[in-house]
Structures are given as structure tokens and as C-alpha cells.
Motif scaffolding. Sequence first.
Motif, short mmCIF file in Angstrom:
data_model
loop_
_atom_site.label_atom_id
_atom_site.label_comp_id
_atom_site.label_asym_id
_atom_site.label_seq_id
_atom_site.Cartn_x
_atom_site.Cartn_y
_atom_site.Cartn_z
N VAL A 95 -18.17 117.59 -25.57
CA VAL A 95 -18.36 116.23 -26.05
C VAL A 95 -17.03 115.51 -26.12
O VAL A 95 -16.91 114.35 -25.71
CB VAL A 95 -19.05 116.22 -27.42
CG1 VAL A 95 -19.18 114.80 -27.97
CG2 VAL A 95 -20.42 116.88 -27.34
N ALA A 96 -16.00 116.21 -26.61
CA ALA A 96 -14.68 115.60 -26.70
C ALA A 96 -14.14 115.24 -25.32
O ALA A 96 -13.51 114.19 -25.14
CB ALA A 96 -13.72 116.55 -27.42
N GLU A 109 -9.61 115.43 -21.22
CA GLU A 109 -9.11 116.78 -21.47
C GLU A 109 -8.07 116.81 -22.58
O GLU A 109 -8.03 117.75 -23.38
CB GLU A 109 -8.51 117.35 -20.17
CG GLU A 109 -8.19 118.84 -20.25
CD GLU A 109 -9.43 119.68 -20.50
OE1 GLU A 109 -9.36 120.59 -21.34
OE2 GLU A 109 -10.47 119.41 -19.86
N GLU A 110 -7.21 115.81 -22.62
CA GLU A 110 -6.17 115.78 -23.66
C GLU A 110 -6.78 115.68 -25.05
O GLU A 110 -6.35 116.37 -25.98
CB GLU A 110 -5.21 114.62 -23.42
CG GLU A 110 -4.06 114.56 -24.43
CD GLU A 110 -3.12 113.41 -24.17
OE1 GLU A 110 -2.22 113.20 -25.01
OE2 GLU A 110 -3.28 112.72 -23.15
N ALA A 135 -12.08 107.90 -35.47
CA ALA A 135 -11.06 108.58 -36.26
C ALA A 135 -10.09 109.40 -35.42
O ALA A 135 -8.99 109.73 -35.87
CB ALA A 135 -11.73 109.50 -37.29
N GLY A 136 -10.48 109.75 -34.20
CA GLY A 136 -9.62 110.54 -33.34
C GLY A 136 -9.90 112.03 -33.45
O GLY A 136 -10.56 112.48 -34.39
N PRO A 137 -9.41 112.81 -32.51
CA PRO A 137 -9.76 114.24 -32.43
C PRO A 137 -9.12 115.10 -33.51
O PRO A 137 -9.57 116.23 -33.73
CB PRO A 137 -9.27 114.64 -31.04
CG PRO A 137 -8.14 113.70 -30.76
CD PRO A 137 -8.54 112.39 -31.38
N GLU A 138 -8.08 114.60 -34.18
CA GLU A 138 -7.36 115.43 -35.16
C GLU A 138 -7.72 115.09 -36.60
O GLU A 138 -7.22 115.74 -37.52
CB GLU A 138 -5.85 115.28 -34.94
CG GLU A 138 -5.41 115.77 -33.57
CD GLU A 138 -3.96 115.42 -33.25
OE1 GLU A 138 -3.19 116.34 -32.94
OE2 GLU A 138 -3.63 114.22 -33.32
N ASP A 139 -8.55 114.10 -36.81
CA ASP A 139 -8.97 113.73 -38.16
C ASP A 139 -9.85 114.83 -38.76
O ASP A 139 -10.62 115.48 -38.06
CB ASP A 139 -9.73 112.41 -38.12
CG ASP A 139 -10.11 111.91 -39.50
OD1 ASP A 139 -9.26 111.27 -40.13
OD2 ASP A 139 -11.25 112.16 -39.92
N LEU A 166 -8.46 118.35 -30.24
CA LEU A 166 -9.52 118.79 -31.15
C LEU A 166 -9.50 120.30 -31.30
O LEU A 166 -9.61 120.84 -32.42
CB LEU A 166 -10.87 118.32 -30.63
CG LEU A 166 -12.10 118.79 -31.41
CD1 LEU A 166 -12.06 118.30 -32.85
CD2 LEU A 166 -13.38 118.32 -30.72
N ARG A 167 -9.37 121.02 -30.18
CA ARG A 167 -9.33 122.49 -30.24
C ARG A 167 -8.17 122.96 -31.12
O ARG A 167 -8.33 123.84 -31.96
CB ARG A 167 -9.19 123.06 -28.83
CG ARG A 167 -9.29 124.58 -28.76
CD ARG A 167 -8.62 125.13 -27.52
NE ARG A 167 -7.20 124.83 -27.50
CZ ARG A 167 -6.29 125.48 -28.27
NH1 ARG A 167 -6.67 126.46 -29.09
NH2 ARG A 167 -5.02 125.16 -28.19
#
Length: 324
Positions: free
Chosen positions: A299-300, A306-307, A275-279, A312-313
Motif C-alpha cells: 500500500v505504501a 519505493e522510498e 501524516a507521512g510514512p514515519e508518523d 515505513l518499513r
Amino acid sequence: MKDNLLDRLAQMHEQERAARAAYGDQHPNVAARMCDVGHVLHSRGDLDGALRKLREAERIYRETLGDDHPKVAECMKRIGSVLNDQDDLPAALAAYREAERIVRAHFGDGHEETAHAVSRVALTLQFLGDHAGALEKYTEAERIDRALLGNDDPYIAVRLGDIAEALKELGDLKGALAKQEEAERIERAAFGNTDPKWTTRLLYVGDLLLELGDHAGALAKYLEAEQIYRTAFGDIDSGVAVCLNHLIDAHEAVGDTLAAEQCRTEALHIWLKSAGPEDFSTVSAAISWHYDGGDALAVAREVLGEEGAEKLRAAAKERCGIDL
């Protein structure tokens, strides 16, 4: 999709204009075209515009066909749907009740149209917190469908699931479990043991078993669901991640913290990859990990670099105000 709907809306407006030219403003054919316009407006998110069109269509239908015509009921269903999306649940309930009254009078108590109308009333009652009222309506819809379809049709399982949710809200967990288990039996027989289309039912049954203290029974249901999803879709699938989230609760309930941690790690990996880090699902999993003392950003970084970790952060901060 938006452009297609815009083209469709232009077509519907043109058909409404043609109907007005052919029949005059106060004709059922004009009301039918207005309903079509209202439907497309609803699909485009123009709820106020949709409601205006549908209310005008309702007025024309009532004046030309009478208050008890099925076309009025059809219009009231659409009005109820718009009102529901406007979060005006009392008004939506009134619209659905009017549709039910008309359909019941026209088709009779045992018709499939009556079952559909009753179920709309039931769902709205449930949204309003009237779970006893919802249970009564869901049970009536189930009775009608059993008479029409038999006891083993998959649609009966849907009705049983609705009843189970109402029973659960009323605190009758054992009654809810019995309904969900019957639904599982029907769907298993209809679709086979390995078809993912009914696997969510296993999670519903597992959740009730967990609440009732049958941790081993819940674990077995969750594991079966997980295996079905893995076999059907592979390991990197949102359905697998959902099952892992349920397994976390079951493992923690029996004190197996290591297994719970493994499930939590794999679930976050799956959400990040699929789903990706922004889902929203990924962000929710990361925040849950964070509250349990884990390092979701680590984990990310491992999965996306890093990107990806930074995305996600930022998403967790923006959506939920949480600093991971």
C-alpha cells in the motif's frame, strides 16, 4: 517555539531580579515572578528547574501570606502539574488536594474555582486507578457546574464525559453510555448536527454501544462521525481515518469482512498521505494491517513509491521492532 520560550525565560528572570531589588527576597511579588519563571521552565521541559522555582515561591507565599491564601493554591496547582509530568502521581495528588482545600475554604463549595480544583483531583485519582474516588470528585464538579452554568452548557458535556470514563472503568457500561448520550444531546443542541468540534462524542457513544453488543447502533454513530469529518475537512483527513478505524471494529463485529478491509485500506492511505510514512499513527495502522495479514508495504508503494515504503518499513522496525 523553543527560541521564543528562551526569550520569554530571560524576560521572566529579569522581572524576578527587578522584584527582588524592589521588594527584597521574601515578598509575594517576588514569589509571583518566580511562578512565572517556573511556568516557562515547565513549558521548556525543564521539570526539575520548574519545581525548584515553584517550591521556593510556595515557601515565600506561605511565610508572607499564610498557608490558606489563594496564591498558595495557585502555586500548588502549578506544582501538581509539574509533578504530574514527572510521573510522580502521588505527590501531584497531594499538591492538588492542598489546592482544593485552600480554594474550598476561601471561595466555598459552589464556586467555579472549587469545581476546577476538584476536577484536577479527580483526573489524578483516575490516573492512579482510583476510579471510585475519581467518580465521586467528577460528580461533585458536575453538580457545581450545573448550578453555575445550567444543564445545557457544553462544559457540562465535558463533565459528563469524565464521569462516563470513570463509570466505564468501574464496569458500568450502561451508566457510562447514559452519560455519553446526554453529553451528545447537549453538544448536538449547542453546536448543530454537522459541527466537527463535538464529533468525537459520537465515537465515544459508538464504542460503548459496540461493547454492549449494539453493533448496528455503533455502526450508525461511526458512520455519522465519518460523514461529518468528510464534509468538513475532505476525504484525506486524520479525523476520517480515525472514524474508519472504529468502523473496522463495527464491520468485523457483524461479520462484514469486506467492508472492514475497505476501511482498513482507506485508513492506511489517508495516514500515508496526510501524516507521512514515519508518523506514529501511520506506523500503528501499518502494523495493524500487517497482523491482519495485509501487505502494508505494498500500500505504501502504491501511495508514496519505493522510498516511502522503505521509510515505513524502517519506522516500524525502529519504533516497534516489527518487520513489515
